[in-house]
Design an enzyme around this catalytic site. Sequence first.
Site, mmCIF file in Angstrom:
data_model
loop_
_atom_site.group_PDB
_atom_site.id
_atom_site.type_symbol
_atom_site.label_atom_id
_atom_site.label_comp_id
_atom_site.label_asym_id
_atom_site.label_seq_id
_atom_site.Cartn_x
_atom_site.Cartn_y
_atom_site.Cartn_z
ATOM 1 N N SER A 127 48.363 37.196 36.434
ATOM 2 C CA SER A 127 48.485 38.274 35.555
ATOM 3 C C SER A 127 49.833 38.637 35.469
ATOM 4 O O SER A 127 50.749 38.492 36.457
ATOM 5 C CB SER A 127 47.460 39.189 36.162
ATOM 6 O OG SER A 127 47.847 40.697 35.423
ATOM 7 N N TYR A 153 45.080 45.036 43.553
ATOM 8 C CA TYR A 153 44.689 43.868 42.603
ATOM 9 C C TYR A 153 45.773 43.235 42.393
ATOM 10 O O TYR A 153 46.037 41.833 42.507
ATOM 11 C CB TYR A 153 44.048 44.502 41.493
ATOM 12 C CG TYR A 153 43.888 43.435 40.309
ATOM 13 C CD1 TYR A 153 43.021 42.600 40.264
ATOM 14 C CD2 TYR A 153 44.837 43.784 39.077
ATOM 15 C CE1 TYR A 153 42.900 41.461 39.445
ATOM 16 C CE2 TYR A 153 44.773 42.361 38.206
ATOM 17 C CZ TYR A 153 43.843 41.699 38.331
ATOM 18 O OH TYR A 153 43.977 40.581 37.369
ATOM 19 N N LYS A 157 47.017 39.172 43.304
ATOM 20 C CA LYS A 157 47.386 37.992 42.205
ATOM 21 C C LYS A 157 48.890 37.410 42.754
ATOM 22 O O LYS A 157 48.963 36.111 42.731
ATOM 23 C CB LYS A 157 47.756 38.372 40.997
ATOM 24 C CG LYS A 157 46.304 38.808 40.378
ATOM 25 C CD LYS A 157 45.321 37.696 39.859
ATOM 26 C CE LYS A 157 44.189 37.867 39.276
ATOM 27 N NZ LYS A 157 43.196 36.752 39.465
HETATM 28 P P1 NAD Z 1 35.399 38.611 34.525
HETATM 29 O O1 NAD Z 1 34.885 39.466 35.469
HETATM 30 O O2 NAD Z 1 34.759 38.429 33.262
HETATM 31 O O3 NAD Z 1 35.229 36.932 35.155
HETATM 32 C C1 NAD Z 1 35.295 36.848 36.522
HETATM 33 C C2 NAD Z 1 33.986 35.923 37.129
HETATM 34 O O4 NAD Z 1 34.161 36.050 38.446
HETATM 35 C C3 NAD Z 1 32.820 36.688 36.780
HETATM 36 O O5 NAD Z 1 31.923 36.076 36.066
HETATM 37 C C4 NAD Z 1 32.347 37.377 38.331
HETATM 38 O O6 NAD Z 1 30.780 37.060 38.134
HETATM 39 C C5 NAD Z 1 32.947 36.232 39.158
HETATM 40 N N1 NAD Z 1 32.985 36.372 40.334
HETATM 41 C C6 NAD Z 1 33.655 37.709 41.194
HETATM 42 N N2 NAD Z 1 33.611 37.501 42.449
HETATM 43 C C7 NAD Z 1 33.188 36.369 42.658
HETATM 44 C C8 NAD Z 1 33.037 35.579 43.913
HETATM 45 N N3 NAD Z 1 33.147 36.301 44.905
HETATM 46 N N4 NAD Z 1 32.603 34.431 43.919
HETATM 47 C C9 NAD Z 1 32.075 33.753 42.739
HETATM 48 N N5 NAD Z 1 32.387 34.430 41.510
HETATM 49 C C10 NAD Z 1 32.725 35.575 41.362
HETATM 50 O O7 NAD Z 1 37.099 38.588 34.229
HETATM 51 P P2 NAD Z 1 37.984 37.864 33.185
HETATM 52 O O8 NAD Z 1 38.581 39.052 32.493
HETATM 53 O O9 NAD Z 1 37.088 36.810 32.663
HETATM 54 O O10 NAD Z 1 38.769 37.353 34.309
HETATM 55 C C11 NAD Z 1 39.111 36.068 34.695
HETATM 56 C C12 NAD Z 1 40.447 35.859 35.642
HETATM 57 O O11 NAD Z 1 41.371 36.306 34.824
HETATM 58 C C13 NAD Z 1 40.301 37.073 36.797
HETATM 59 O O12 NAD Z 1 40.931 36.190 37.690
HETATM 60 C C14 NAD Z 1 41.342 38.091 36.430
HETATM 61 O O13 NAD Z 1 41.846 38.502 37.509
HETATM 62 C C15 NAD Z 1 42.182 37.424 35.594
HETATM 63 N N6 NAD Z 1 42.916 38.208 34.659
HETATM 64 C C16 NAD Z 1 42.117 38.877 33.614
HETATM 65 C C17 NAD Z 1 42.649 39.559 32.728
HETATM 66 C C18 NAD Z 1 41.935 40.620 31.698
HETATM 67 O O14 NAD Z 1 42.525 41.726 31.385
HETATM 68 N N7 NAD Z 1 40.884 40.370 31.446
HETATM 69 C C19 NAD Z 1 44.123 39.878 32.717
HETATM 70 C C20 NAD Z 1 44.805 39.034 33.635
HETATM 71 C C21 NAD Z 1 44.343 38.221 34.615
HETATM 72 N N1 UFG Z 2 44.103 52.832 27.457
HETATM 73 C C1 UFG Z 2 43.872 53.956 26.938
HETATM 74 N N2 UFG Z 2 42.504 54.614 27.103
HETATM 75 C C2 UFG Z 2 41.800 53.863 27.755
HETATM 76 C C3 UFG Z 2 42.186 52.698 28.391
HETATM 77 C C4 UFG Z 2 43.295 52.346 28.177
HETATM 78 O O1 UFG Z 2 44.728 54.677 26.372
HETATM 79 O O2 UFG Z 2 40.379 54.418 27.726
HETATM 80 C C5 UFG Z 2 45.529 52.410 27.307
HETATM 81 C C6 UFG Z 2 46.062 52.114 28.512
HETATM 82 O O3 UFG Z 2 47.075 53.159 28.896
HETATM 83 C C7 UFG Z 2 46.976 51.050 28.465
HETATM 84 C C8 UFG Z 2 46.419 50.070 27.146
HETATM 85 O O4 UFG Z 2 45.476 50.988 26.660
HETATM 86 O O5 UFG Z 2 48.371 51.536 27.524
HETATM 87 C C9 UFG Z 2 45.630 48.966 27.701
HETATM 88 O O6 UFG Z 2 45.162 49.262 28.816
HETATM 89 P P1 UFG Z 2 44.262 48.223 29.762
HETATM 90 O O7 UFG Z 2 43.471 48.973 31.001
HETATM 91 O O8 UFG Z 2 43.218 47.767 28.732
HETATM 92 O O9 UFG Z 2 45.162 47.200 30.255
HETATM 93 P P2 UFG Z 2 46.410 47.243 31.229
HETATM 94 O O10 UFG Z 2 47.605 46.949 30.441
HETATM 95 O O11 UFG Z 2 46.297 48.630 31.844
HETATM 96 O O12 UFG Z 2 45.983 46.141 32.347
HETATM 97 C C10 UFG Z 2 45.827 44.806 32.034
HETATM 98 C C11 UFG Z 2 44.851 44.286 32.952
HETATM 99 C C12 UFG Z 2 45.089 44.323 34.356
HETATM 100 C C13 UFG Z 2 46.679 43.710 34.555
HETATM 101 C C14 UFG Z 2 47.521 44.370 33.696
HETATM 102 C C15 UFG Z 2 48.943 43.678 33.566
HETATM 103 O O13 UFG Z 2 43.626 45.079 32.738
HETATM 104 O O14 UFG Z 2 44.217 43.543 35.016
HETATM 105 O O15 UFG Z 2 47.004 44.159 32.157
HETATM 106 O O16 UFG Z 2 48.720 42.407 33.152
HETATM 107 F F1 UFG Z 2 46.866 43.844 35.876
#
Ligand code: NAD
Ligand code: UFG
Length: 341
Positions: A127, A153, A157
């Site tokens: 991330s 979190y 990562k």
């Molecule tokens: P998600 O929650 O939709 O997918 C993660 C999946 O992992 C889920 O289906 C969940 O059931 C499964 N899981 C959780 N714990 C587990 C365990 N102990 N064993 C087996 N399965 C397990 O999330 P996503 O948005 O698809 O994210 C996927 C990856 O990308 C994650 O590692 C997340 O940290 C990373 N990531 C996501 C974002 C974002 O904003 N969505 C941003 C940066 C990084």
């Molecule tokens: N925001 C609002 N109102 C809400 C939710 C979010 O104003 O109800 C704003 C936040 O302040 C931020 C933007 O929308 O400025 C995006 O917020 P998100 O929570 O969607 O995303 P972040 O950038 O805070 O976090 C994301 C991922 C994290 C990751 C981070 C850096 O969710 O997992 O990007 O990669 F760590």
Amino acid sequence: MKKEKILLTGGTGYIGSHTAVELIEAGYEVEILDNLLNSKIIVLDKIAEITGVRPKFYEVDLRDAEALAKVFAEGKFTSVIHFAGLKAVAESVEKPLMYYEVNVGGTINLLECMQEYGVNQIVFSSSATVYGEQESPKYVETMRVGGNLASPYGRTKYMIEEILKDTATANPDFRVAILRYFNPIGAHTSGLIGEDPNDKPNNLMPIIMKIAAGELPELMIYGNDYDTPDGSCRRDYIHVVDLAKGHAKALEKLSQGKQIQIYNLGSGNPTSVFEMVKAFSETSGKPLPHKVADRRAGDLAEFYADSAKAEKELNWRTELTISDAMRDTLNFLEKRKNGRA
Ligand code: NAD
Ligand code: UFG
């Protein structure tokens, strides 16, 4: 030629399911492991509906080392894409040990199995959060990571990135691609899969979706007094299908070049919260109720990707826009309302 077989941990989740579709369409054989904590089994049917192929599924928790070993004994995978884990920033502050246990502990179990069964290629979902606060909001892969991280979190990562590097140092055959995602949004154009968390959403788009579905009254915009053009925070939102395609490119690159490869996957363009609200209203044709609230603890004013490295080395760039993401999200919401997604 033998078909490459890829295990997607967390493959029924948001990013994993879209990646499964892209990989199947690119000719890979895909199998999925997930404990269904934050996703639903029906996603497998939707992947089948889109691609014509229903991936083999293992309902396994990464913390269960014995069950994991059985998957590897059976699977004979070429590579792993490791999505599985917990991702709620605020929850990680409240329950840090759970985050270390699942994200870090789960990854160690996975790597042990990979070593035992001779699977030497991994793509990891990292991330942009690993950069923490930097002098410049435009994050480049060469920047220092791991300092000033806002949450456990983020630290999981960072730790996993370091564990992967150490594993590669110890085993010259081990090849790693670390993908640092920016802010994924949107859904598949079919509307059959999208972001559908089981837990209470914290991220902007899932909250906007709940408002559009009438399940939440209004969006709280966390701060309008940041040092940005309109005072709200700016992020690099990336369509999940573009992100999924980045995984296919990273898989191709795994067997070539350096043993450890790190890429930002973002569009390179920041968008503010007010601009997101406007984009959603324009696409839906309806106003999105919102009001300005206090800043949220831990939010940075802005960050976005320098995406030049992925463009040059992976031949990957984003092709879809924020309006595409809004359109696809609305389509997904509509299909879900009609019981189709
Ligand atoms: P998600 O929650 O939709 O997918 C993660 C999946 O992992 C889920 O289906 C969940 O059931 C499964 N899981 C959780 N714990 C587990 C365990 N102990 N064993 C087996 N399965 C397990 O999330 P996503 O948005 O698809 O994210 C996927 C990856 O990308 C994650 O590692 C997340 O940290 C990373 N990531 C996501 C974002 C974002 O904003 N969505 C941003 C940066 C990084
Ligand atoms: N925001 C609002 N109102 C809400 C939710 C979010 O104003 O109800 C704003 C936040 O302040 C931020 C933007 O929308 O400025 C995006 O917020 P998100 O929570 O969607 O995303 P972040 O950038 O805070 O976090 C994301 C991922 C994290 C990751 C981070 C850096 O969710 O997992 O990007 O990669 F760590």
